[in-house]
Motif scaffolding. Structure first.
Motif, short mmCIF file in Angstrom:
data_model
loop_
_atom_site.label_atom_id
_atom_site.label_comp_id
_atom_site.label_asym_id
_atom_site.label_seq_id
_atom_site.Cartn_x
_atom_site.Cartn_y
_atom_site.Cartn_z
N UNK A 228 15.88 13.13 18.36
CA UNK A 228 14.98 13.59 17.30
C UNK A 228 15.55 14.81 16.59
N UNK A 229 16.04 15.77 17.35
CA UNK A 229 16.64 16.96 16.73
C UNK A 229 17.84 16.61 15.87
N UNK A 230 18.74 15.81 16.43
CA UNK A 230 20.00 15.53 15.74
C UNK A 230 19.79 14.69 14.48
N UNK A 231 18.85 13.75 14.51
CA UNK A 231 18.65 12.93 13.30
C UNK A 231 17.98 13.77 12.21
N UNK A 232 17.17 14.76 12.58
CA UNK A 232 16.63 15.68 11.57
C UNK A 232 17.78 16.44 10.91
N UNK A 233 18.67 16.98 11.73
CA UNK A 233 19.79 17.75 11.20
C UNK A 233 20.66 16.91 10.28
N UNK A 234 21.01 15.71 10.72
CA UNK A 234 21.88 14.85 9.93
C UNK A 234 21.22 14.47 8.61
N UNK A 235 19.95 14.14 8.65
CA UNK A 235 19.25 13.71 7.43
C UNK A 235 19.29 14.80 6.37
N UNK A 236 18.93 16.01 6.74
CA UNK A 236 18.79 17.05 5.72
C UNK A 236 20.12 17.70 5.34
N UNK A 237 21.09 17.73 6.24
CA UNK A 237 22.40 18.25 5.84
C UNK A 237 23.10 17.26 4.92
N UNK A 238 22.99 15.97 5.20
CA UNK A 238 23.56 14.97 4.29
C UNK A 238 22.84 15.02 2.94
N UNK A 239 21.55 15.26 2.94
CA UNK A 239 20.80 15.39 1.68
C UNK A 239 21.31 16.58 0.88
N UNK A 240 21.70 17.63 1.55
CA UNK A 240 22.20 18.83 0.87
C UNK A 240 23.67 18.71 0.47
N UNK A 241 24.26 17.53 0.66
CA UNK A 241 25.63 17.33 0.21
C UNK A 241 26.67 17.29 1.31
N UNK A 242 26.25 17.33 2.57
CA UNK A 242 27.20 17.24 3.67
C UNK A 242 27.78 15.84 3.78
N UNK A 243 28.89 15.73 4.45
CA UNK A 243 29.51 14.44 4.69
C UNK A 243 30.29 14.49 6.00
N UNK A 244 30.40 13.37 6.66
CA UNK A 244 31.15 13.29 7.91
C UNK A 244 32.64 13.44 7.61
N UNK A 245 33.36 14.08 8.53
CA UNK A 245 34.79 14.27 8.32
C UNK A 245 35.49 14.68 9.59
N UNK A 246 36.76 15.04 9.43
CA UNK A 246 37.60 15.36 10.59
C UNK A 246 37.71 16.85 10.86
N UNK A 247 37.34 17.68 9.89
CA UNK A 247 37.47 19.13 10.06
C UNK A 247 36.21 19.80 9.54
N UNK A 248 36.07 21.08 9.91
CA UNK A 248 35.00 21.90 9.36
C UNK A 248 33.63 21.32 9.54
N UNK A 249 32.82 21.40 8.46
CA UNK A 249 31.45 20.93 8.52
C UNK A 249 31.38 19.45 8.87
#
Length: 871
Positions: free
Chosen positions: A278-299
Motif C-alpha cells: 500500500x505504501x509503495x504503490x502510493x509513492x509510485x503513483x504520485x511520483x510518476x504523476x509528478x514526472x518520475x520515471x523508472x531507470x537505472x540511476x538516480x531517481x
C-alpha cells in the motif's frame, strides 16, 4: 476525523492567523540539483529561510507531498516494520521568515492540536533541546504543561543531534521542540523519544537561530525563522483512534483492495506485506504523476527499487503475476485531493505494469544466479554465500538481502552480511545523489556573508569578491563569490564556463552549482597559488560567451521542438525533462507511442521553418506567476517556481516559463537536426538534436562518412544505397546456404549419435543435450528426426545462434498418449526459470535464454524432465 477534514482544519487555522496558503511543490525538484526528491515542506522555501529570496509574505503554510527514500532521510527499509514510517507522505507545515518566533509557533501548535483537532492535552508531551530553557518556559506558560510532560533531549557535543536541526555540517541550524502523543499502556512501557510507538512524535518545530561555523562554533543568524512539519498520516492515526498509520482512511481502501485480490486477511505477516504494498504503490503513483520515471540511476533507480520491493511482498501474499498497476485508481480516489486525469492514471498504470513484467522476468534470472552462487559456494567447500554475490543479487536483480538470506537458509547456507554491507557502502560512496546537498566543509573564509547568486544574462564580465575558497591540493579549487556573471546549472542547462583572475592567480571555471552553502564555482588553477586570494580576494570573472551562445541556441531550440511536438501529438504532450549543452540538446516528453519517420521529418521542417522566419525571442522578466499563466505560458514545473518568474516567448510559436540562456532571434540557431528518437521508459520518449555550430559539424561528418562508404564500395555517392542493398541481399542468400549446410550436418547420423546418449527414465527415453552453436531451424529438424525414430521419447535440445539461445522441446506421440507428457508445459516451466516466456503444442514447444551458460540451462532442463517423468 477524516483526512479531508484534517486538511481543512489545518489550512483554515493558519489562514485565519495571517498565513498565506502556498501550493505544494512538485515531489521531483525542478531547478534544485541538490535534492533527489522533495523530502520536507521547507524545500521550496529554502532560499527564503536563508534570506536569499524575498517573498510577498513573511508567514505561510502548505500541505506538501514528500519522499524519504535516499540520502540523509531514507525510510524505505523501515516501511512495514512499525506503524509510522512511510516513503511517500504528506507534511502539514507553517513557516515564518523573520516574523514570529518561538512563542507564537508553540502557541499555534498547541491551539491547533488541542482546540481545533481535539487531541487530549493530558496525553501530549513536548521535548526541547537540552539547554533550550526559552522553549521549556514557553511550554509551561502557553500550554500549561507540567514539568512531567516536558522532556529535554539531545546533546550535539556528544554527537546526539536529537532536538537540534541543521541543514548540513555548516550553515543555518537551531533547536527543535517536538510534540508527542501518549498512545497508552497497550503499546508497552517506554519513554518520550524511545524506540516504540508508545509516544508518537507528530509535530516538529524548528527554530533557525544559529549559523554553524567551520570550527563548530555558533553565530546568531541575522534573521530568525521558524520551520514546522506535522505528518498528516500520523495525526490522522491519532484522531481516528488507530494503532498505526496504515489503519487510517489514507490507507485502508488500498489495503482492502490488496486483501481482496490475495484472498488473505489483514493480519500477522500478511499485514506487513500489505502495508508495504500500500505504501509503495502510493509513492509510485504520485511520483510518476509528478514526472518520475523508472531507470537505472538516480531517481529512476530508487523508483525501481520501490517497485521491486512491492513485487516481492506481493509475492509473499501469493500474487505472482503483474497486478500492482491495477491499484492506481484506488490510490488516486483514496487520497482524493490531487487531480489526476483518467488518461494520466492509465499511463501511470502502464508504466508500473511494464516495470512489474520486467522485474518478474529479472526475478527468474536472479534465481538462476542465486543457484549458481549457491553451487559455487558448496563446490568451494564453504557454507556462506559471499558478500559480493549477495550484493549482485541486490543491485542487478533487485533481491533484498533478507530474501537472499532466506533462500540461503533453505539451501543450508548463510550469507556474508558484513561483506554485503561493505559492497553497499562502496556503492553509496560512488553515488553523489545522497551527497550533493550537504557540503564537506574545509572552506577558508575570507569574508562573511552569503553569495548574491547569478548577476544577469547579459553580463560577459564582472568584478567579484571571493567570500570562501577550498583548495583540493591537486590543482582543483572551489570558490564562493559575492555574485557571479556565470550561469548556475539549472533547468536542464549546464553551467557557464569561464575564468576568474587577478594579478596573483588565474582559474579556469568548469562548473557552477548551487549547494547548501551557496553557489560554488569549481575550476582548475592555471596560474598562481590559492594563498594569493587572501592578499587580493577581488577577481575579474569572465564568461566564455561563445560557449554560452551555443548553449543558448540549443536551449531555444528545445522550446521550438516542444512546440512542434505539441502540434503533431496534441496538447497532452508535456515536457518530462531536458539537457542543454553547447553541443547537443535532449528533450524528454510524454507520449504513448514512437514518432514515425515522417513525423520526425515534419518536426525538423517546422523547427527549421521557424529558424528561417527569424522570430524575435522575448524574455519577460520578473512576471507574477499568475500573470504568466494568464499569458498562456506553459508551466509544467510551475509549482517549483517562486512568486515571480521569467517568461520566454517566441510570438505565435511558443511561450513557456524558463530561467535559462536564450538567443535573441531564432535565426541565430542556424539549423536544427534530429539525431535520434527513442523510448526511455513507459510513456516517455526522448528526442536528441543538434543546432548552431554542432549542426554544421554533424553535416560535415555525415558527408565525410558517405564519401568514405562510396570509396570503400567503389561506387559514386549516389550509388551507395543501391550497392548496400545488393550486398545485403547477397548476405541473406549466403546465410540461407549456410543454414542448409548446418541442417545437413545435424541430420541422419547426427540423430543416431545423440540417441546413444539418451537415458531411460521410468519407461520414457529422455534426452537433454546442449549442442553449442546451432540455429533454431536446424535444431527443429534434428528434433523431428528424433521423434520419428522414437515416438515414446522426450527430447530437449539447446543451442545458440547470433547471440540468442534456443531451447526446443519435443515429445513423441506415444509418450503424449501413454504418459500425458506435454512439450508446451515443459517449455513454459523451463522458460520461467530462465526469465523468459515459453510454450507451444503438446508435441513441440520452445523457449529461449540469454546471459546464461548452456550447461546451466541443461541443469534446469534436466530438473524439469525429472519432475515431469517422475524420476
Amino acid at each position: 476525523m477524516k483526512h479531508l477534514e484534517i486538511r481543512q482544519q489545518f489550512s483554515g487555522y493558519f489562514v485565519e492567523h495571517g498565513h498565506t496558503l502556498v501550493k505544494p511543490s512538485n515531489v521531483i525538484p525542478a531547478g534544485d540539483p541538490t535534492l533527489l526528491f522533495t523530502n520536507a515542506g521547507m524545500n521550496q522555501f529554502k532560499d527564503a529561510l536563508l534570506g536569499r529570496e524575498k517573498r510577498s509574505y513573511r508567514r505561510c503554510s502548505s500541505i506538501q507531498p514528500c519522499m524519504r527514500v535516499g540520502g540523509k532521510h531514507n525510510d524505505l527499509d523501515a516501511v512495514g516494520k512499525d506503524g509510522r514510517h512511510l516513503t511517500w507522505f504528506e507534511m502539514l507545515g507553517n513557516w515564518s521568515f523573520g516574523d514570529y518566533y518561538k512563542e507564537d509557533a508553540i502557541a499555534f501548535a498547541w491551539e491547533l492540536s488541542t482546540r481545533r483537532l481535539g487531541l487530549d492535552p493530558q496525553r501530549i508531551y513536548a521535548s526541547v533541546y537540552k539547554d533550550d530553557d526559552e522553549s521549556y518556559e514557553i511550554w509551561r506558560k502557553v500550554a500549561g504543561l507540567p514539568d512531567s510532560q516536558i522532556v529535554r533531549l539531545g546533546d550535539i557535543d556528544k554527537g546526539d543531534e536529537e532536538n537540534f536541526w541543521s541543514m548540513g555540517p555548516t550553515g543555518p541550524c537551531g533547536p527543535c521542540t517536538e510534540l508527542y502523543f501518549d498512545q497508552g499502556e497497550s503499546f508497552g512501557q517506554d519513554v518520550v523519544g524511545g524506540a516504540t510507538d508508545r509516544y508518537l512524535e507528530f509535530w516538529n518545530l524548528v527554530f533557525m537561530q544559529y549559523d554553524r561555523q567551520e570550527d563548530g562554533s555558533f553565530k546568531p543568524l541575522p534573521m530568525r525563522s521558524v520551520d514546522t512539519g506535522m505528518g498528516l498520516e500520523r495525526v490522522a492515526s491519532l484522531l481516528q483512534g488507530k494503532s498505526n498509520v496504515f489503519h487510517t482512511d489514507l490507507f485502508m481502501p488500498i489495503i482492502e483492495a490488496v486483501a481482496a485480490r490475495s484472498g488473505r486477511d489483514f493480519a500477522g505477516a500478511d499485514a506487513t506485506a500489505m502495508c508495504v504494498v500500500a505504501d509503495h504503490i502510493r509513492a509510485l503513483t504520485f511520483v510518476l504523476f509528478d514526472g518520475g520515471e523508472f531507470g537505472r540511476v538516480g531517481r529512476g533507480y530508487v523508483l525501481r527499487r520501490i517497485l521491486r520491493r512491492a513485487v516481492m511482498h506481493a509475492s509473499d501474499l501469493g500474487l505472482k503475476e503483474p497486478w500492482l498497476y491495477s491499484l492506481v485508481p484506488t490510490v488516486v480516489s483514496t487520497i482524493g485531493v490531487y487531480d489526476v486525469p483518467e488518461d494520466r492514471q492509465q499511463s501511470i498504470a502502464a508504466a508500473i505494469r511494464d516495470e512489474e513484467e520486467r522485474f518478474l522476468r529479472t526475478l527468474d534470472r536472479g534465481l538462476v544466479y542465486f543457484r549458481k552462487a549457491a553451487d559455487e559456494t558448496r563446490q568451494a567447500g564453504g557454507i556462506t554465500i559471499a558478500g559480493p554475490a549477495a550484493f549482485q543479487l541486490y543491485d542487478t536483480y533487485g533481491f533484498p538481502v533478507d530474501l537472499t538470506r532466506i533462500l540461503a537458509e533453505e539451501e543450508g547456507l548463510a550469507v556474508d552480511l558484513n561483506g554485503f554491507e561493505s559492497e553497499l557502502e562502496q556503492q553509496r560512496a560512488r553515488s553523489k545523489d545522497a551527497q550533493d546537498f550537504y557540503d564537506a566543509g574545509g572552506w577558508v573564509v575570507l569574508e562573511e556573508g552569503t553569495d548574491g547568486g547569478f548577476a544577469g544574462y547579459d553580463l560577459s564580465s564582472l568584478e567579484v569578491q571571493v567570500l570562501r575558497y577550498r583548495d583540493h591540493g591537486d590543482g582543483q579549487i572551489d570558490l564562493i563569490l559575492s555574485r557571479t556573471p556565470l550561469y548556475v546549472e539549472g533547468g536542464g542547462e549546464l553551467a557557464d564556463q569561464g575564468t576568474l583572475s587577478n594579478d596573483a592567480i588565474e582559474i579556469a571555471v568548469s562548473d557552477v552549482k548551487r549547494i547548501d552553502v551557496g553557489v560554488v564555482h569549481t575550476g582548475t588553477i592555471r596560474r598562481g597559488l590559492s594563498a594569493g586570494l587572501e592578499r587580493d580576494p577581488v577577481l575579474l570573472a569572465v564568461v566564455d560567451r561563445e560557449r554560452r551562445q551555443r548553449k543558448a541556441a540549443h536551449h531555444t531550440a528545445t522550446h521550438l521542438a516542444h512546440a512542434a511536438l505539441r502540434s503533431i501529438l496534441g496538447p497532452a504532450t508535456r515536457q518530462m525533462g531536458s539537457l542543454v549543452t553547447e553541443d547537443r540538446l535532449r528533450f524528454d516528453f510524454a507520449t504513448d507511442r514512437a514518432l514515425t519517420p515522417a513525423e520526425l521529418v515534419t518536426i525538423e521542417d517546422m523547427v527549421n521553418g521557424w529558424v528561417l522566419e527569424d522570430h524575435v525571442v522575448n524574455k519577460h522578466l520578473n512576471v507574477p506567476l499568475q500573470q504568466a499563466l494568464d499569458m498562456g505560458a506553459l508551466a509544467f514545473f510551475a509549482d517549483n517556481y517562486g512568486e515571480r518568474v521569467r517568461v520566454l516567448e517566441i510570438p505565435s510559436v511558443s511561450i513557456e516559463l524558463c530561467g535559462g540562456n536564450h538567443i535573441n532571434r531564432t535565426s541565430e540557431i542556424g539549423s536544427f537536426q534530429i539525431l535520434s528518437e527513442q523510448s526511455v521508459g513507459a510513456g516517455v520518449r526522448r528526442l536528441e538534436a543538434v543546432t548552431h555550430r554542432a549542426s554544421v559539424l554533424r553535416t560535415r561528418d555525415t558527408r565525410e562518412l558517405l564519401h568514405q562508404a562510396a570509396a570503400a564500395l567503389n561506387v559514386t555517392v549516389e550509388q551507395v544505397p543501391t550497392r548496400i542493398l545488393k550486398l545485403t541481399e547477397d548476405l541473406k542468400k549466403l546465410e540461407k546456404e549456410r543454414q542448409a549446410l548446418a541442417r545437413q550436418a545435424f541430420s541422419g547420423k547426427g540423430s543416431d549419435a545423440l540417441l546413444a546418449e539418451a537415458e531411460q527414465k521410468d519407461g520414457v527415453l529422455t534426452l537433454v543435450k546442449a549442442l553449442g552453436t546451432a540455429d533454431p531451424a536446424s535444431i527443429k529438424n534434428l528434433l523431428d528426426d528424433l521423434k520419428a525414430k522414437h515416438p515414446a521419447g522426450l527430447f530437449i535440445l539447446i543451442g545458440e545462434s547470433d547471440g540468442k539461445g534456443s531451447i526446443v522441446v519435443g515429445v513423441g506421440a506415444e509418450a503424449i498418449k501413454t504418459r500425458k507428457l506435454n512439450a508446451g508445459a515443459l517449455a513454459k516451466a523451463i522458460g520461467q526459470k530462465l526469465g523468459a516466456g515459453g510454450g507451444g503444442r503438446p508435441d513441440f514447444a520452445q523457449t529461449g535464454f540469454k546471459d546464461v551458460a548452456q550447461d546451466q540451462v541443461e541443469v534446469i532442463a534436466r530438473a524439469a524432465v525429472a519432475e515431469a517423468v517422475g524420476d
